[in-house]
Design an enzyme around this catalytic site. Sequence first.
Site, PDB file in Angstrom:
ATOM      1  CG  HIS A 124      -1.776   1.164   1.411  1.00 59.00           C
ATOM      2  ND1 HIS A 124      -3.122   1.042   1.676  1.00 59.00           N
ATOM      3  CD2 HIS A 124      -1.540   2.502   1.361  1.00 59.00           C
ATOM      4  CE1 HIS A 124      -3.656   2.245   1.780  1.00 59.00           C
ATOM      5  NE2 HIS A 124      -2.704   3.148   1.595  1.00 59.00           N
ATOM      6  CG  HIS A 135      -5.085   0.227  -3.132  1.00 57.82           C
ATOM      7  ND1 HIS A 135      -3.865   0.818  -2.881  1.00 57.82           N
ATOM      8  CD2 HIS A 135      -5.491  -0.320  -1.957  1.00 57.82           C
ATOM      9  CE1 HIS A 135      -3.545   0.633  -1.614  1.00 57.82           C
ATOM     10  NE2 HIS A 135      -4.502  -0.050  -1.033  1.00 57.82           N
ATOM     11  CG  ASP A 138      -8.832  -1.792  -0.740  1.00 57.76           C
ATOM     12  OD1 ASP A 138      -8.598  -2.538   0.227  1.00 57.76           O
ATOM     13  OD2 ASP A 138      -8.540  -0.575  -0.742  1.00 57.76           O
TER      14      ASP A 138
END
Length: 445
Positions: free
Chosen positions: A181, A235, A306
């Site tokens: 992340h 993401h 997610d």
Amino acid sequence: MSETFDLIIRGGAIVTPNGTAEADIGVAGGRITAIGDLAQAEAANAFDASGLTVLPGVIDTQVHFREPGLEHKEDLSTGTAAAAMGGVVAIFEMPNTKPGTTTETELKDKLARAKGRAWTDHAFFLGAAGDNVDHLAQWERIPGCAGIKVFMGSSTGNLLVADDATLARVLAQGTRRVAVHCEDEERLIERKGLAEAAAHPRAHHIWRDEETALKATTRLIRLAEAARRRVHVLHVTTAEEMAYLAGHKDLATVETTPQHLTLAAPECYEQLGTLAQMNPPIREARHRDALWAAINDGTVDVLGSDHAPHTLEEKGQPYPKSPSGMTGVQTLVPIMLDHVHHGRLSLQRFVDLTSAGPSRIYNLAGKGRIALGYDADFTIVDLKAKRTITNRWIVSRCGWTPFDGKKVTGWPLATIIRGHIVMREDSLIGDPLGAPVRFQEAYAG
């Protein structure tokens, strides 16, 4: 002499590595054992897929199912039920539970909790932390471990790896691909006053701006190159990151999400308020356009939902005290099939992003395509079905979706896992039978 199978899927348009063609699929012992004309074959069970499309089972490689410690939002049973309802056959679950999944004991506890309760196949990430670095090379090879997950920002406690020295140590331990992340924690802290002053989620993408994401991503790639370690950037949300990552595909794979491909700021925050709040944030349309360009030019390797549920009561807190995250595992397939319907991507590309891509990135054993010898995992869809996504359909414990009321074309009608029909026409069937996903780099038979 006719063949006998446990299950035959008859008459569907099946999507294989060679393209799409109408054929039957024979299943025995949980594996695909025949593809072709099986009109003369016998089977204990048959599925009539006439007029439907048979996809390789969709794999969602990023979900947060909240167990242990946060089961009021979700647990392994309700989360995997939502996955199965949405046509997903396997999930990879993240380590930010309470306690975090940072030890061998905690990883094996999750695997034990899933046994007999998980509706889908599953794997669990180990969270990297300052105090477990020396064990990561050993623990990443535990059967059922999806690999190592790093939070460079937007986490708490020992799961936060904010500094380069610790991140370099993590990347030096082990060999499997590391999922990351990428948000720069220092910049998040510096800019949080912008969110507090605005007191409205319309400021979320301003607080957590493009530079916050790009700074962390460039730091990661520099350290990964030094360590010669494969990484997976989760993401990705910005045009700038996509342009940068396109030049580093030798070691970095890339994920984006259905919500970042569908929603845009500021409209989503005005319409949905904190229900649109997630990290990294939904951004302006120019970024959404860049994500689609990265889908089309091949920079993006995989889609992950997610899925990160919170209760509506929690989401109702004043921003920025409201938690970030939204449901997504159940809506991934219909949202993306609607994009297929509107010509934004091909069905073959959707399959690459949700089945072949996960298999390629994480070196899955026996999953990710419709081919002889592979697990009999299928997502059977009606590409022409017109439906409306509603909160009533959501089986996640929190009971809501940011896509409530959205009309879509394309719908998952059945989920088949290792030859077992676990969902058909919006109903779960039988008992949970999920098993740990097998990885070639952690193979234990």
